[in-house]
Design an enzyme around this catalytic site. Structure first.
Site, mmCIF file in Angstrom:
data_model
loop_
_atom_site.group_PDB
_atom_site.id
_atom_site.type_symbol
_atom_site.label_atom_id
_atom_site.label_comp_id
_atom_site.label_asym_id
_atom_site.label_seq_id
_atom_site.Cartn_x
_atom_site.Cartn_y
_atom_site.Cartn_z
ATOM 1 N N HIS A 81 41.551 46.764 43.190
ATOM 2 C CA HIS A 81 42.793 45.929 43.339
ATOM 3 C C HIS A 81 44.067 47.009 43.038
ATOM 4 C CE1 HIS A 81 40.727 42.316 44.112
ATOM 5 N NE2 HIS A 81 39.805 42.523 43.023
ATOM 6 N N SER A 114 40.936 41.180 38.910
ATOM 7 C CA SER A 114 41.036 40.348 40.141
ATOM 8 C C SER A 114 41.501 39.013 40.068
ATOM 9 C CB SER A 114 39.526 40.547 40.882
ATOM 10 O OG SER A 114 38.703 39.907 39.770
ATOM 11 N N LYS A 132 39.617 46.432 50.580
ATOM 12 C CA LYS A 132 41.134 45.251 50.278
ATOM 13 C C LYS A 132 42.184 46.308 50.765
ATOM 14 C CE LYS A 132 38.525 43.681 46.236
ATOM 15 N NZ LYS A 132 37.147 44.288 46.700
#
Length: 386
Positions: free
Chosen positions: A207, A179, A239
């Site tokens: 992610h 990240s 996300k």
């Protein structure tokens, strides 16, 4: 006499002097590329809304309709009366999306990592984690009470040596996309090591989902790996999905075991059913609108090309996470503040989130950005960093 236990003034002042003090800013209005922050209009380059779905009309409409049907709160945990048809439908769709047998929803990604790791390991076991893993993975390993070891970032030789020393059950844990650096774990190598040493493997692809792979299937799709290669895969919904919550996917037996043993699942109120319905809408968009990933990759390439021309210190990342290494924590803070004055919101990331001496600006790109947003950011970086 005042109770000294509650005197934090010295510690807070020390954080300020080191450039490590953290402050919140107030955002008004929905998430997007253009935000109102502390009554200032800015271009947002610090969100994890990688596909621009957090305020998509279809997602918002699904949320509103579901709130009319299900109300707001879930009322209880999944195992009591909080597991709705919306939750169940989303779990089935996430399993199909990832090519796994079953999926299990958690209320947050942090709780998913705490719950899964601590459910799988005990005192005599070993958990081996990449040194740059997210805090939730590290905390999950510590909470499990297993022997906790951190191997050097991306160093499969170091990991193999540690695995060879394990005499009891071992679990390898890694982020898929890291990240703060934006680089990828060598998941095929991790899968091979897990198989050869009869160890477990858990990949947190928070992610990667939505961003990597032709259909947004994340790092396992990027590498062409199956459930047999990566038996436990975790993702978050806040996300690229643009909503909230988290999930883990794997075999039917794994999910059933976690339902029985993952304390952060058993003893937590289910996320609102309306959020689950909104996520079902975002999942359809994530799969169907491939142009979003194509746009994101074009913007990443545009940013990297421009940043390299400015001789900024980038990291080896082709993902939406594009860190610019600054080094000193206070300089990172000052640069972030200067960019904000120019109308661009870019976060300063400092220790302990990243190693000492590697404070950085964490630029994150979204499919909702336009090329002119990227160009304007590069111009602002030229002004404030040169």
């Amino acid at each position: 006499m005042a109770n000294g236990f509650y005197d934090f003034s010295g510690q807070l002042e020390s954080l300020k002097q080191q450039g490590l003090y953290r402050s919140r800013r107030i955002v008004d209005g929905p998430q997007g590329i253009l935000l109102q922050v502390d009554d200032r209009s800015v271009v947002n380059f610090c969100s994890n809304d990688y596909l621009g779905l957090a305020n998509h009309p279809d997602v918002v409409t699904a949320f509103r309709k579901a709130a009319d049907r299900y109300g707001v709160g879930s009322g209880s945990a999944h195992l009591i009366c909080g597991h709705s048809s919306a939750h169940h439908g989303l779990e089935e769709e996430l399993a199909a999306f990832t090519g796994r047998e079953r999926a299990l929803l958690f209320s947050t990604g942090y709780m998913a990592n705490l719950g899964v790791i601590s459910a799988l390991l005990g005192r005599n076991d070993t958990v081996l984690e990449d040194r740059l893993n997210h805090a939730s993975l590290l905390d999950g390993g510590l909470l499990s009470r297993a022997r906790f070891q951190r191997y050097r970032h991306g160093d499969n030789v170091d990991l193999a040596q540690r695995l060879a020393e394990c005499t009891e059950k071992a679990l390898i844990v890694s982020d898929g996309v890291f990240s703060m650096d934006g680089d990828l774990a060598d998941v095929p190598a991790l899968a091979a090591l897990a198989k050869s040493h009869q160890a477990g493997l858990l990949i947190d692809d928070a992610h990667g989902f939505g961003v990597l792979g032709n259909s947004g299937g994340g790092i396992v799709e990027h590498y062409g790996l199956s459930q047999n290669d990566v038996p436990m895969l975790l993702g978050t919904l806040g996300k690229a999905f643009g909503t909230f919550g988290a999930f883990v996917v794997g075999s039917s037996d794994l999910i059933e075991y976690l339902i029985q043993k993952a304390r952060s699942y058993v003893f937590t109120t289910a996320l609102p059913a309306a959020v689950a319905e909104a996520t079902r809408a975002s999942l359809r968009l994530l799969q169907g609108e491939t142009w979003r990933r194509e746009m994101l990759q074009a913007l990443v390439a545009r940013f990297r090309h421009g940043a390299e021309q400015l001789e900024l210190q980038l990291m080896d990342s082709f993902t939406a996470i594009q860190p610019i290494i600054v080094g000193d924590s206070q300089r990172a803070l000052d640069t972030s503040a200067a960019l904000l004055e120019q109308g661009f919101w870019v976060s300063a990331i400092r220790p302990p989130t990243v190693p000492a001496g590697t404070a950085r600006l964490r630029v994150t790109l979204s499919a909702a950005h336009e090329p002119h947003h990227v160009d304007a950011l590069l111009e602002a970086l030229l002004k404030v960093m040169k």
